[in-house]
Design a protein around this motif. Structure first.
Motif, short mmCIF file in Angstrom:
data_model
loop_
_atom_site.label_atom_id
_atom_site.label_comp_id
_atom_site.label_asym_id
_atom_site.label_seq_id
_atom_site.Cartn_x
_atom_site.Cartn_y
_atom_site.Cartn_z
N LYS A 50 0.83 -1.22 0.00
CA LYS A 50 0.00 0.00 0.00
C LYS A 50 0.86 1.26 0.00
O LYS A 50 0.43 2.31 -0.46
N ASP A 51 2.08 1.18 0.53
CA ASP A 51 2.92 2.38 0.65
C ASP A 51 3.55 2.79 -0.68
O ASP A 51 4.08 3.89 -0.80
N ILE A 52 3.57 1.87 -1.64
CA ILE A 52 4.23 2.18 -2.93
C ILE A 52 3.20 2.80 -3.87
O ILE A 52 2.19 2.18 -4.22
N ALA A 53 3.46 4.05 -4.28
CA ALA A 53 2.46 4.81 -5.04
C ALA A 53 2.62 4.64 -6.54
O ALA A 53 1.67 4.86 -7.29
N GLN A 54 3.81 4.33 -7.01
CA GLN A 54 3.99 4.19 -8.45
C GLN A 54 5.09 3.17 -8.74
O GLN A 54 6.01 2.98 -7.93
N ILE A 55 4.96 2.53 -9.91
CA ILE A 55 5.94 1.51 -10.31
C ILE A 55 6.42 1.81 -11.71
O ILE A 55 5.63 2.12 -12.61
N CYS A 56 7.74 1.75 -11.89
CA CYS A 56 8.36 1.95 -13.19
C CYS A 56 9.22 0.71 -13.48
O CYS A 56 9.88 0.18 -12.58
N ILE A 57 9.16 0.21 -14.71
CA ILE A 57 9.97 -0.96 -15.08
C ILE A 57 10.92 -0.56 -16.20
O ILE A 57 10.49 0.06 -17.19
N VAL A 58 12.21 -0.91 -16.07
CA VAL A 58 13.14 -0.70 -17.19
C VAL A 58 13.34 -2.02 -17.92
O VAL A 58 13.59 -3.05 -17.29
N ILE A 59 13.20 -1.96 -19.24
CA ILE A 59 13.26 -3.19 -20.05
C ILE A 59 14.19 -3.00 -21.25
O ILE A 59 14.58 -1.88 -21.57
N GLN A 60 14.54 -4.10 -21.88
CA GLN A 60 15.21 -4.02 -23.18
C GLN A 60 14.15 -3.57 -24.20
O GLN A 60 13.06 -4.17 -24.22
N PRO A 61 14.46 -2.60 -25.05
CA PRO A 61 13.43 -2.12 -26.00
C PRO A 61 12.83 -3.26 -26.84
O PRO A 61 11.64 -3.26 -27.11
N ALA A 69 2.67 -8.17 -22.56
CA ALA A 69 1.90 -9.40 -22.31
C ALA A 69 1.99 -9.79 -20.83
O ALA A 69 1.01 -10.21 -20.22
N ALA A 70 3.19 -9.61 -20.25
CA ALA A 70 3.39 -9.97 -18.83
C ALA A 70 2.56 -9.07 -17.91
O ALA A 70 2.21 -9.48 -16.80
N LEU A 71 2.26 -7.85 -18.37
CA LEU A 71 1.56 -6.89 -17.51
C LEU A 71 0.07 -6.79 -17.84
O LEU A 71 -0.59 -5.84 -17.43
N THR A 72 -0.47 -7.80 -18.54
CA THR A 72 -1.88 -7.78 -18.94
C THR A 72 -2.77 -7.42 -17.75
O THR A 72 -2.63 -7.97 -16.67
N GLY A 73 -3.67 -6.46 -17.99
CA GLY A 73 -4.62 -6.07 -16.95
C GLY A 73 -4.11 -4.96 -16.05
O GLY A 73 -4.87 -4.42 -15.25
N LEU A 74 -2.84 -4.60 -16.16
CA LEU A 74 -2.29 -3.51 -15.33
C LEU A 74 -2.04 -2.30 -16.23
O LEU A 74 -1.30 -2.40 -17.20
N ASP A 75 -2.68 -1.18 -15.91
CA ASP A 75 -2.48 -0.02 -16.78
C ASP A 75 -1.82 1.14 -16.04
O ASP A 75 -1.78 2.26 -16.53
N ASP A 76 -1.28 0.86 -14.85
CA ASP A 76 -0.71 1.94 -14.05
C ASP A 76 0.82 1.81 -13.91
O ASP A 76 1.41 2.32 -12.98
N ILE A 77 1.44 1.08 -14.85
CA ILE A 77 2.89 0.84 -14.74
C ILE A 77 3.60 1.60 -15.85
O ILE A 77 3.21 1.53 -17.01
N GLN A 78 4.65 2.32 -15.46
CA GLN A 78 5.45 3.07 -16.45
C GLN A 78 6.54 2.14 -16.99
O GLN A 78 7.24 1.49 -16.20
N ILE A 79 6.68 2.09 -18.31
CA ILE A 79 7.72 1.24 -18.92
C ILE A 79 8.75 2.14 -19.59
O ILE A 79 8.41 3.04 -20.36
N VAL A 80 10.02 1.90 -19.27
CA VAL A 80 11.11 2.76 -19.77
C VAL A 80 12.16 1.87 -20.43
O VAL A 80 12.47 0.78 -19.92
N ASP A 81 12.72 2.32 -21.55
CA ASP A 81 13.79 1.57 -22.21
C ASP A 81 15.07 1.65 -21.38
O ASP A 81 15.47 2.73 -20.94
N GLY A 82 15.72 0.49 -21.17
CA GLY A 82 16.95 0.46 -20.40
C GLY A 82 18.17 0.73 -21.27
O GLY A 82 18.06 1.07 -22.45
N GLY A 83 19.37 0.55 -20.68
CA GLY A 83 20.62 0.80 -21.39
C GLY A 83 21.41 -0.49 -21.55
O GLY A 83 20.89 -1.59 -21.38
N ALA A 84 22.73 -0.33 -21.86
CA ALA A 84 23.57 -1.50 -22.16
C ALA A 84 23.96 -2.27 -20.90
O ALA A 84 24.25 -3.46 -20.97
#
Ligand code: MG
Length: 417
Positions: A50-61, A69-84
């Motif tokens: 309950k204390d975590i207000a937002q979630i961001c995931i870094v992924i390979q583009p 597909a892994a996040l089906t049904g979740l629309d409140d997650i920020q997805i960001v491209d990662g680095g090398a």
């Protein structure tokens, strides 16, 4: 720190290629673990806090489709491209969060799906208590050996050595500044960025079950840990009947198990009347004691007129997931003389498996007639029965239910020996 509730974000690092994991065709963070990708387990664990207000995931583009597909049904997650490197990926995630900077950030490796609510809470409490860092760590208990270049083996003292885990928690501004100041380094955890400038590191107790999926056999180990945590095994049963009628209009089709079946009659009902999916939906609701399909989707509600019953099924599955439940198996039996179900059995299994995010070998579809007897035998309707098996975490309410004290009434009616 004021008494204002701190804004806490979680940054999940899922940008690795998993070079030690063997099968590179499915990166370890997307490998199925008890029916869900490893990443989804980690996301669900942090999301349930309950204390975590937002979630961001870094992924390979190039993993974007897998991630969505892994996040089906979740629309409140920020997805960001990662680095090398891991370090570059974390910096990019922190910079994305910096647009609305939180007070604290928990940085978690997606490959640790067995993290517990208690550990997450432990890290947060340490930050709220005034520490700029909180790092879960376990004392090393194995004897350590070092092999030098000549092949000579030397015992290494384990005194003062710890193995560190994630989530690692930090004051957001401080960890972002460290990542930006040391962007040229290639360090394997975030606490090391604090070490670069001798900033204080607070270690908290890690947990032994918080394993990192590194090798293929770690999936089995994680499945064992998570199954033990979900040891409340329940069975749910559903039964449904719909009347077979001539189609009132061209648009109405016979749909069973999510599949359109060519036939001269259709099932009558408020929704698409998919008798098979209705039975599975009721079975799922039975496992969590949450009423029946009619309670959730009233046949008097015009929103469900002609509705795709796949939506009802997924709603019930989401209610189970919201309680931390795992659907293990679904077995559907369709009872009718015609149409023949056999030719459509595999398509139904595939559709139900897709809707429930289950592997195909955990979905069964069977069919039987009633030898011409009864309403199904006369072709007046089709019946369906379903049985599902689920695993749920043992809730504290269950423990409390075991400790019910005798009421005053019970004391009065007790018969003396
Ligand atoms: Mg029905």
């Amino acid at each position: 720190m004021t008494n204002k509730k701190p804004h806490i974000a979680a940054l999940i690092v899922a940008a690795g290629s998993g070079t030690r994991f063997g099968d590179a065709s499915v990166p370890k963070q997307y490998t199925p673990l008890l029916g869900r990708p490893v990443l989804r387990w980690s996301v669900d664990r942090l999301r349930s806090c309950k204390d975590i207000a937002q979630i961001c995931i870094v992924i390979q583009p190039e993993h974007k489709t897998r991630c969505q597909a892994a996040l089906t049904g979740l629309d409140d997650i920020q997805i960001v491209d990662g680095g090398a490197t891991r370090q570059q990926s974390v910096r990019k995630g922190l910079e994305a969060l910096a647009k609305q900077p939180p007070d604290f950030v928990l940085i978690h490796d997606a490959a640790r799906p067995c993290v517990t609510d208690a550990l997450i809470d432990h890290v947060i409490q340490s930050l709220v208590a005034g520490n700029d860092s909180a790092i879960p760590a376990m004392p090393v208990t194995d004897t350590l050996k070092k092999v030098d270049r000549s092949g000579k083996v030397i015992t290494h003292s384990r005194e003062g050595l710890f193995a560190v885990q994630t989530p690692q928690g930090f004051s957001f501004g401080k960890i972002l500044a460290q990542h930006q100041a040391h962007a040229h380094e290639n360090l394997t955890d975030d606490a090391a960025l604090f070490e670069c400038d001798s900033l204080p590191i607070q270690m908290v107790n890690g947990i032994r079950d918080n394993i990192k999926i590194t090798y293929p056999e770690d999936i089995d180990a994680a499945a064992g840990i998570l199954s033990l945590a979900c040891g409340d095994i329940r069975t749910g049963k559903g039964y449904d009947v719909h009347r077979l009628v001539p189609p009132r209009d061209d648009a109405r089709q016979l749909i069973i198990g999510g599949i359109v079946i060519p036939h001269d009659k259709v099932l009558d009902g408020h929704s698409d009347a998919d008798v098979g999916l209705h039975a599975i939906t009721d079975a799922l609701l039975g496992t969590i004691c949450d009423g029946d399909i009619g309670m959730h989707f009233s046949p008097k509600d015009m929103r469900w007129k002609g509705a795709d019953s796949g939506m009802f099924l997924q709603h019930a599955a989401q209610l189970l997931a919201a309680q931390g439940g795992l659907l293990m198996h679904a077995d559907l039996t369709i009872i009718c003389e015609t149409p023949k179900i056999g030719p459509h059995r595999d398509a139904m299994r595939k559709r139900i498996a897709e809707l429930l995010h289950l592997p195909l070998n955990r979905v069964s579809v069977k069919a039987t007639t009633t030898e011409g007897l009864g309403f199904t035998g006369r072709g007046e309707g089709i019946a369906a029965e379903a049985v599902v098996t689920v695993r749920l975490p043992f809730a504290t309410s269950y423990t409390a239910a075991q400790n019910i004290q005798p009421s005053d009434d019970a004391k009065i009616t007790r018969i003396a020996p």
